[in-house]
Design a protein around this motif. Sequence first.
Motif, mmCIF file in Angstrom:
data_model
loop_
_atom_site.group_PDB
_atom_site.id
_atom_site.type_symbol
_atom_site.label_atom_id
_atom_site.label_comp_id
_atom_site.label_asym_id
_atom_site.label_seq_id
_atom_site.Cartn_x
_atom_site.Cartn_y
_atom_site.Cartn_z
ATOM 1 N N ARG A 171 -79.022 35.971 10.995
ATOM 2 C CA ARG A 171 -77.939 36.597 10.820
ATOM 3 C C ARG A 171 -77.416 35.948 9.333
ATOM 4 N N ILE A 172 -76.354 36.783 8.692
ATOM 5 C CA ILE A 172 -75.975 36.154 7.515
ATOM 6 C C ILE A 172 -74.515 35.445 7.807
ATOM 7 N N ILE A 173 -74.465 34.055 7.425
ATOM 8 C CA ILE A 173 -73.112 33.546 7.646
ATOM 9 C C ILE A 173 -72.382 33.371 6.128
ATOM 10 N N ARG A 174 -71.280 33.764 6.328
ATOM 11 C CA ARG A 174 -70.279 33.895 5.123
ATOM 12 C C ARG A 174 -68.795 32.949 5.636
ATOM 13 N N ILE A 214 -77.901 31.265 6.641
ATOM 14 C CA ILE A 214 -78.628 32.073 7.430
ATOM 15 C C ILE A 214 -79.077 31.736 8.707
ATOM 16 N N VAL A 215 -78.696 32.177 9.796
ATOM 17 C CA VAL A 215 -79.241 31.422 11.135
ATOM 18 C C VAL A 215 -80.035 32.379 11.852
ATOM 19 N N GLU A 216 -81.128 31.832 12.335
ATOM 20 C CA GLU A 216 -82.105 32.856 12.906
ATOM 21 C C GLU A 216 -81.753 33.006 14.443
ATOM 22 N N GLU A 217 -81.991 34.246 14.965
ATOM 23 C CA GLU A 217 -81.342 34.537 16.248
ATOM 24 C C GLU A 217 -81.524 33.632 17.108
ATOM 25 N N THR A 218 -82.561 33.041 17.303
ATOM 26 C CA THR A 218 -82.933 31.908 18.256
ATOM 27 C C THR A 218 -82.239 30.679 18.289
ATOM 28 N N ASP A 219 -81.422 30.569 17.049
ATOM 29 C CA ASP A 219 -80.556 29.440 16.754
ATOM 30 C C ASP A 219 -79.034 29.988 16.751
ATOM 31 N N CYS A 220 -78.888 31.022 17.085
ATOM 32 C CA CYS A 220 -77.454 31.525 16.946
ATOM 33 C C CYS A 220 -76.520 30.962 18.132
ATOM 34 N N THR A 221 -75.413 30.858 17.869
ATOM 35 C CA THR A 221 -74.394 30.710 19.010
ATOM 36 C C THR A 221 -74.175 32.291 19.503
ATOM 37 N N PRO A 222 -73.321 32.404 20.549
ATOM 38 C CA PRO A 222 -73.272 33.818 20.927
ATOM 39 C C PRO A 222 -72.192 34.266 20.135
ATOM 40 N N GLU A 223 -71.551 33.745 19.369
ATOM 41 C CA GLU A 223 -70.656 34.249 18.375
ATOM 42 C C GLU A 223 -71.392 34.749 17.221
ATOM 43 N N GLN A 224 -72.332 34.310 16.866
ATOM 44 C CA GLN A 224 -73.132 34.484 15.596
ATOM 45 C C GLN A 224 -73.991 35.472 15.885
ATOM 46 N N ARG A 225 -74.429 35.893 17.223
ATOM 47 C CA ARG A 225 -75.097 36.681 17.491
ATOM 48 C C ARG A 225 -74.546 38.293 17.397
ATOM 49 N N TYR A 273 -88.311 26.645 7.679
ATOM 50 C CA TYR A 273 -87.529 27.948 7.448
ATOM 51 C C TYR A 273 -87.185 28.232 5.723
ATOM 52 N N LEU A 274 -87.765 29.343 5.285
ATOM 53 C CA LEU A 274 -87.177 29.674 3.995
ATOM 54 C C LEU A 274 -85.641 29.898 3.927
ATOM 55 N N THR A 275 -85.160 30.473 5.059
ATOM 56 C CA THR A 275 -83.871 30.470 5.079
ATOM 57 C C THR A 275 -82.707 29.328 4.876
ATOM 58 N N ASP A 276 -83.678 28.191 5.346
ATOM 59 C CA ASP A 276 -82.966 27.045 5.198
ATOM 60 C C ASP A 276 -82.618 26.589 3.535
ATOM 61 N N VAL A 277 -83.329 27.205 2.796
ATOM 62 C CA VAL A 277 -83.132 26.951 1.191
ATOM 63 C C VAL A 277 -81.630 27.277 0.742
ATOM 64 N N LEU A 278 -81.410 28.575 1.330
ATOM 65 C CA LEU A 278 -79.700 29.077 1.012
ATOM 66 C C LEU A 278 -78.824 28.116 1.299
ATOM 67 N N ILE A 331 -77.529 41.291 8.381
ATOM 68 C CA ILE A 331 -78.574 40.585 8.661
ATOM 69 C C ILE A 331 -79.511 40.129 7.249
ATOM 70 N N ASN A 332 -80.459 39.334 7.441
ATOM 71 C CA ASN A 332 -81.387 38.982 6.507
ATOM 72 C C ASN A 332 -82.667 39.774 6.641
ATOM 73 N N PRO A 333 -82.913 40.690 5.896
ATOM 74 C CA PRO A 333 -84.385 41.597 5.966
ATOM 75 C C PRO A 333 -85.244 40.769 5.177
ATOM 76 N N SER A 334 -84.984 39.704 4.638
ATOM 77 C CA SER A 334 -86.122 38.792 3.932
ATOM 78 C C SER A 334 -86.349 39.532 2.503
ATOM 79 N N TYR A 335 -85.165 39.702 1.712
ATOM 80 C CA TYR A 335 -85.413 40.203 0.329
ATOM 81 C C TYR A 335 -84.584 38.898 -0.468
ATOM 82 N N TYR A 336 -85.453 38.247 -1.133
ATOM 83 C CA TYR A 336 -84.923 37.073 -1.890
ATOM 84 C C TYR A 336 -85.092 36.909 -3.187
#
Length: 405
Positions: free
Chosen positions: A144-147, A156-167, A201-206, A172-177
């Motif tokens: 999920r995209i966090i702004r 970006i937070v992976e679904e498995t690491d999301c809080t119920p709110e973030q879910r 996670y590549l997403t952590d780079v953001l 979403i992140n379709p993986s286009y970087y």
Amino acid sequence: MAKPTAAIILAAGKSTRMVTDMPKVLHEVCGRPMLAYVIDACRAAGVKRIVCVVGYKKDDVIAAFKDEPDLSWVEQREQKGTGHAVQVCRDALEGFDGHVLVIAGDMPLVRAETLDLLLKTHERETAAVTIGTGILEDPTGYGRIIRDEYGNLQGIVEETDCTPEQRKIKEINPSYYCFDKKLLFTALEEIKPDNVKGEYYLTDVLKILAQRGLRALAIRAVAPEEAMGVNSREQLAEVGRIMQNRIQRNLMRNGVTIVDPPNTWIDIRAEIGQDTVIYPFTYIHGRVRIGRHCAVGPFAYLREGTELKDDVVVGVFTEIKNTGIGSGSRVRHLSYIGDATIGERVNIGAGTIFANFDGRQIHRSVVGDETYVGNGSILVAPITVPEKQHIAHGSVVRGERDGKA
Ligand code: UD1
Ligand code: CA
């Protein structure tokens, strides 16, 4: 593009959900391995340098692209996550400076236009990273995209690491970087596997880049279908259907009539000329070329290496493979033609079989212009039938090998 662009395509994973012995990216979508579409989209977006990260059955993947020697292959021995997969490309991109696109190899519906937009925005905004995002009614499974409250990308937070709110977030992140190369590789040194899956996670780079105060952009540029990755056989079929629609739409725009699109299947590699009509239940697989003003089907099966010139009719229950058919020729009913060269204005009668295989080898047949082949004939290859011959109904015609004409 002012700066050079390289692409990293991630394709090392073994897909458990596919339940397959094959590398996932070699599974076919409308006749080509799914990885081929991703590579082509990168090329069409102007990317010259393409690095594919492979792991599971890497030799099979590399072998499938042996005709594309400009691709580079990097092995990721252990799959420790998408961040790690990019990290192993460091040496392959040694000396390269510019933009680096990163995209997953299991997303064959990616369009070059979207990559192009991503690259152009990235360059215009002189960003450290620009990602394309999508909005999905059902975001299940995606990061999920966090702004922040101003809309700035935070991470970006992976679904498995999301809080119920973030879910509940639908962006979403379709993986286009698209990354600045140097910043990407320095940030990768800082990522840690501190998540539920224990992966890099590549997403952590953001998050790292954003926290450093660098420009991290997320543009809503990815259509829902382009966000579809293939993780299961159901998704493979679903993506195949969407691709088939694209292929058919494209052909129709170029003047091909497809009478019943949902009941027709046409390979992405097929070329079909204007004013040709494809009747229902036709299956075209492989590099098949069909000229103008032809009629194909219903129930025709055209295979690899079939080439129909203009004004050819191929009718019901006819299978053709590795065969050229000249203009004005007719194969209307119930025939098999394999490995043949058929001239112009030839009539192949109903139920004609080209016996091209003798149990050990395939042989070729040639039929000259304006020859008439009677119904129910068998042409035993290798054979050359001269032009303007009349072969009686029910003939078995043997070639030179048997010493008979
Ligand atoms: C990833 C993204 C997620 C995004 C989703 C979109 C991360 C951490 N998460 O999750 O935000 O919503 O894609 O589909 O990036 N791969 C490797 N080596 C590895 C791991 C993966 O090459 O070590 C390849 C896979 O083969 C695949 C791609 O990277 O082609 C994506 O990996 P996958 O494990 O499917 O990531 P997701 O969990 O789907
Ligand atoms: Ca995935």
